[in-house]
Scaffold this motif. Structure first.
Motif, PDB file in Angstrom:
ATOM      1  N   ARG A   1      32.296  15.910  -4.803  1.00 14.04           N
ATOM      2  CA  ARG A   1      32.226  16.865  -3.692  1.00 14.04           C
ATOM      3  C   ARG A   1      33.614  17.322  -3.259  1.00 14.04           C
ATOM      4  O   ARG A   1      33.781  18.468  -2.830  1.00 14.04           O
ATOM      5  N   HIS A   2      34.592  16.437  -3.364  1.00 21.31           N
ATOM      6  CA  HIS A   2      35.958  16.842  -3.033  1.00 21.31           C
ATOM      7  C   HIS A   2      36.483  17.839  -4.062  1.00 21.31           C
ATOM      8  O   HIS A   2      37.095  18.853  -3.698  1.00 21.31           O
ATOM      9  N   ARG A   3      36.231  17.571  -5.338  1.00 28.25           N
ATOM     10  CA  ARG A   3      36.723  18.462  -6.392  1.00 28.25           C
ATOM     11  C   ARG A   3      36.036  19.827  -6.360  1.00 28.25           C
ATOM     12  O   ARG A   3      36.690  20.860  -6.551  1.00 28.25           O
ATOM     13  N   THR A   4      34.730  19.843  -6.136  1.00 30.67           N
ATOM     14  CA  THR A   4      34.041  21.139  -6.094  1.00 30.67           C
ATOM     15  C   THR A   4      34.449  21.940  -4.858  1.00 30.67           C
ATOM     16  O   THR A   4      34.415  23.171  -4.871  1.00 30.67           O
ATOM     17  N   ALA A   5      34.855  21.244  -3.778  1.00 23.67           N
ATOM     18  CA  ALA A   5      35.354  21.956  -2.593  1.00 23.67           C
ATOM     19  C   ALA A   5      36.688  22.628  -2.895  1.00 23.67           C
ATOM     20  O   ALA A   5      36.978  23.718  -2.398  1.00 23.67           O
ATOM     21  N   LYS A   6      37.506  21.982  -3.720  1.00 21.43           N
ATOM     22  CA  LYS A   6      38.786  22.577  -4.101  1.00 21.43           C
ATOM     23  C   LYS A   6      38.579  23.756  -5.044  1.00 21.43           C
ATOM     24  O   LYS A   6      39.345  24.719  -5.030  1.00 21.43           O
ATOM     25  N   GLY A   7      37.534  23.673  -5.899  1.00 28.35           N
ATOM     26  CA  GLY A   7      37.202  24.798  -6.777  1.00 28.35           C
ATOM     27  C   GLY A   7      37.880  24.780  -8.133  1.00 28.35           C
ATOM     28  O   GLY A   7      37.572  25.619  -8.983  1.00 28.35           O
ATOM     29  N   ASN A   8      38.803  23.847  -8.378  1.00 26.84           N
ATOM     30  CA  ASN A   8      39.480  23.848  -9.677  1.00 26.84           C
ATOM     31  C   ASN A   8      38.588  23.243 -10.758  1.00 26.84           C
ATOM     32  O   ASN A   8      37.815  22.323 -10.521  1.00 26.84           O
ATOM     33  N   ASN A   9      38.717  23.786 -11.978  1.00 32.09           N
ATOM     34  CA  ASN A   9      37.933  23.356 -13.146  1.00 32.09           C
ATOM     35  C   ASN A   9      36.432  23.468 -12.916  1.00 32.09           C
ATOM     36  O   ASN A   9      35.637  22.783 -13.563  1.00 32.09           O
ATOM     37  N   LEU A  10      36.031  24.343 -11.991  1.00 33.69           N
ATOM     38  CA  LEU A  10      34.619  24.518 -11.677  1.00 33.69           C
ATOM     39  C   LEU A  10      33.890  25.120 -12.882  1.00 33.69           C
ATOM     40  O   LEU A  10      34.394  26.024 -13.547  1.00 33.69           O
ATOM     41  N   ILE A  11      32.690  24.611 -13.156  1.00 32.90           N
ATOM     42  CA  ILE A  11      31.919  25.083 -14.310  1.00 32.90           C
ATOM     43  C   ILE A  11      30.980  26.206 -13.903  1.00 32.90           C
ATOM     44  O   ILE A  11      30.987  27.284 -14.487  1.00 32.90           O
ATOM     45  N   LEU A  12      30.153  25.957 -12.906  1.00 34.91           N
ATOM     46  CA  LEU A  12      29.163  26.936 -12.469  1.00 34.91           C
ATOM     47  C   LEU A  12      29.405  27.243 -10.994  1.00 34.91           C
ATOM     48  O   LEU A  12      29.223  26.370 -10.141  1.00 34.91           O
ATOM     49  N   ASP A  13      29.820  28.449 -10.699  1.00 33.43           N
ATOM     50  CA  ASP A  13      30.160  28.822  -9.332  1.00 33.43           C
ATOM     51  C   ASP A  13      28.930  29.391  -8.630  1.00 33.43           C
ATOM     52  O   ASP A  13      28.820  30.589  -8.376  1.00 33.43           O
ATOM     53  N   LYS A  14      27.990  28.500  -8.344  1.00 35.51           N
ATOM     54  CA  LYS A  14      26.787  28.882  -7.613  1.00 35.51           C
ATOM     55  C   LYS A  14      26.592  27.950  -6.433  1.00 35.51           C
ATOM     56  O   LYS A  14      27.214  26.898  -6.345  1.00 35.51           O
ATOM     57  N   SER A  15      25.702  28.338  -5.548  1.00 32.63           N
ATOM     58  CA  SER A  15      25.544  27.624  -4.288  1.00 32.63           C
ATOM     59  C   SER A  15      24.645  26.401  -4.429  1.00 32.63           C
ATOM     60  O   SER A  15      23.666  26.402  -5.176  1.00 32.63           O
ATOM     61  N   LEU A  16      25.001  25.354  -3.696  1.00 23.54           N
ATOM     62  CA  LEU A  16      24.177  24.153  -3.567  1.00 23.54           C
ATOM     63  C   LEU A  16      23.516  24.205  -2.198  1.00 23.54           C
ATOM     64  O   LEU A  16      24.194  24.458  -1.199  1.00 23.54           O
ATOM     65  N   GLU A  17      22.204  23.968  -2.132  1.00 22.55           N
ATOM     66  CA  GLU A  17      21.479  24.157  -0.884  1.00 22.55           C
ATOM     67  C   GLU A  17      20.848  22.861  -0.384  1.00 22.55           C
ATOM     68  O   GLU A  17      20.789  21.859  -1.094  1.00 22.55           O
TER      69      GLU A  17
END
Length: 622
Positions: free
Chosen positions: A68-84
């Protein structure tokens, strides 16, 4: 839930809810009893099953926090879609499989003579286990996985797992009960084979189970974590270890990349997705996100460390409350407070997207209690200042101050940072104007009298002045507050301000931080309590209505909003956070801090035009 749930979809202990952990209690008590009392029957292997389960829970939680920390930073992100929220709710019982495995380990120990008195370590047993895994387990899993994608099994079972397109580490274990039975049988093959051949050991079983959890969690991260140099120095590794991008394609394409952890069967049977290498390379090159707006906040109560997005996903997806089991974790809570105190910089907790704006929330590593300590104020101001300067360096447009602008005695509502750095390009917004607008619009239509009681702040002065200007009578309970408010008003507006030592029968109360239980006790039944402060009042009256602190409901297109902001309901975000986003959307090139108040009507209208709407109706305290 699967599209058309099949038999054995639900977990047997599902009706127990949070008390499901009692299903392992008899085994735990028995193992401890034998180890303490039964000298001849004492066995470390039996006793070790409980710490083994706890280690697996901790290991999974570590992956959740890191992810969750890494996806918040956005680096090396694979799929840039929303989590609900829907996905978080579906995945909240990720520890069910650990309970299942623990029960089966206990039963297996009691049923198999060769499972008793296992040695602590055997090298040959560990090698044996991994050879069996690379052979039969990977092969059987591959074909079982392909079978699960047949329409009959997919619609009844596996579709539940694939409902999560944007995966998190815990997505890896979100399957119906029947699927987990099969997975346990598969993963038990190496363990049983070593137990039956008397080559097993406590550590080798722990290492193998940790390997399974490690690869499962890593493969379901939504960011690429495997460095390219690993495949460069040992090219055959691409057949022996998958990557998060490899498995992400399985969740988006469905008919490719079926392998468990070792992709060589996808190569053999021609099911390798052709874009696997490209996606891996692309993901590795993605830099950190540079947001347009940053919302600065901080931890509130000691237990709030578990409720932030990086903490417990199930808790973060619901409003902050004090639960009984968190009180049992006080030693860990105290240690976390010490660590956050030592930690010297803000950290990213959330990443959102809305229209053309990218937003992040940064947390200052301090709790509310630190803000009340005079000797901590300079250090906290330095932390906030460093965060604003970091935003300036990154080219961020707006920084909104949430729970941070503590008035004249603290940081002058954020003005101190502009005084120190007058050439700042980033705009500092304390959100007071929107907070005022929300409170004023929460006053029921037709209201003629309002009672005011709370600490005097920039927001409080503006609200009372606005109400008096509209001809609404405002009653105060304290002489000091009355005199201070009177000084800021014109003679005409001041005529609508009055002092009452005992209170009146006003049905609408404006309340702030200093509201006491005694003062609440004089309110008449059915009184509407409208907070203007950043923290909610302590709710002591069950026959009164308490509104949320100044906040608005986010539009449905507000992306990646899957945790609650402190005590606010789902998809409701604070006025101070909304204000920063609206400033960025509108491109307003102004600061809002110190004594300055932005145009209240303008920001209210702009917020509504962008799809934000007032919070839900008030409800009686239960």
């Amino acid at each position: 839930m699967a599209y058309t749930p099949g038999i054995l979809t639900h977990w047997p202990w599902e009706p127990l809810g949070s008390f499901k952990y009692i299903v392992v209690a008899p085994f735990v008590v028995h193992s401890i009893y034998l180890y303490v009392v039964g000298a001849e029957e004492r066995d470390l292997a039996y006793l070790a099953i409980l710490p083994f389960m706890l280690w697996r829970m901790l290991h999974n939680q570590i992956w959740i926090t890191i992810s969750r920390h890494r996806t918040a930073k956005g680096n090396n992100l694979i799929l840039d879609k929303s989590l609900e929220f829907e996905q978080v709710d579906r995945e909240r019982n990720w520890d069910d499989q650990i309970l299942l495995n623990g029960i089966l380990f206990y039963v297996g120990y009691l049923a198999l003579k060769t499972a008793k008195n296992l040695p602590l370590w055997r090298t040959d047993g560990l090698i044996h286990m991994f050879l069996i895994h690379a052979g039969p387990v990977e092969f059987l899993y591959y074909w079982f996985h392909r079978a699960l994608h047949h329409h009959y099994l997919y619609s009844r079972y596996h579709s539940h797992h694939h409902t999560s397109i944007v995966t998190e580490p815990i997505t890896s274990v979100i399957h119906p009960f029947a699927e987990h039975i099969v997975y346990f049988i598969l993963f038990a093959i190496p363990i049983l084979s070593t137990i039956l051949t008397r080559a097993s050991s406590i550590v080798s079983i722990t290492i193998y189970a940790t390997y399974i959890d490690l690869m499962n969690n890593m493969g379901h991260c939504n960011f690429e974590v495997v460095p390219k140099w690993l495949f460069t120095i040992f090219p055959p590794l691409k057949y022996l270890m998958y990557t998060p991008s490899f498995h992400s394609l399985h969740h988006t394409q469905f008919r490719t990349n079926y392998s468990l952890f070792m992709p060589f069967y996808d190569y053999i049977y021609g099911t390798m997705d052709k874009s696997t290498d490209t996606l891996y390379e692309t993901s590795l090159k993605k830099p950190d996100d540079v947001p347009d707006v940053v919302h600065l906040t901080h931890l509130t109560t000691p237990q709030s460390v578990y409720q932030i997005r990086l903490g417990f996903a199930g808790l973060a997806s619901n409003p902050l409350t004090s639960t009984w089991y968190l009180w049992l974790m006080w030693p860990l809570t105290l240690w976390s407070m010490i660590l956050t105190w030592i930690y010297g910089q803000t950290f990213i907790v959330e990443r959102n997207t809305f229209k053309k704006v990218k937003a992040q929330s940064w947390a200052v590593p301090r709790y509310r209690i630190h803000y009340l300590l005079q000797w901590q104020r300079a250090a906290i101001n330095n932390l906030i200042e460093e965060a604003i300067l970091e935003a300036e360096e990154k080219g961020i447009k707006v920084v909104s101050l949430g729970l941070l602008n503590q008035g004249d005695n603290f940081n002058k509502n954020g003005e101190i940072y502009l005084e120190r750095h007058p050439m700042l390009k980033v705009k500092v917004v304390d959100g007071s104007s929107l907070a005022v607008a929300i409170v004023l619009n929460n006053i029921p239509t037709g209201t003629t009298h309002v009672l005011f009681r709370g600490r005097l702040t920039k927001v409080a002065y503006s609200i009372v002045s606005g109400l008096c200007h509209k001809g609404i009578q405002v009653v105060t309970l304290r002489q000091a507050e009355y005199e201070k408010l009177k000084k800021t008003m014109t003679k005409e507006d001041g005529a609508n301000l009055s002092l009452s030592a005992k209170g009146c029968n006003e049905k609408v109360w404006l309340v702030g931080d200093d509201l006491s239980e005694i003062e609440q006790s004089i309110a008449s039944e059915g009184t509407i309590m409208i907070p203007y402060s950043q923290f909610p009042p302590k709710k002591t009256r069950k026959d009164c209505f308490y509104l949320n602190t100044p906040s608005m409901v986010a539009p449905t297109s507000f992306g990646n909003l899957h945790c609650c902001e402190n005590w606010l309901p789902r998809r409701v975000i604070s006025a101070w956070r909304v204000a920063g986003i609206v400033h960025a959307l509108e491109g307003w090139n102004v600061n809002e801090c110190g004594d300055e108040l932005f145009d209240v009507d303008k920001i209210w209208k702009a917020s509504l035009e962008h799809g934000f709407r007032p919070s839900p109706e008030p409800c009686l305290v239960k």
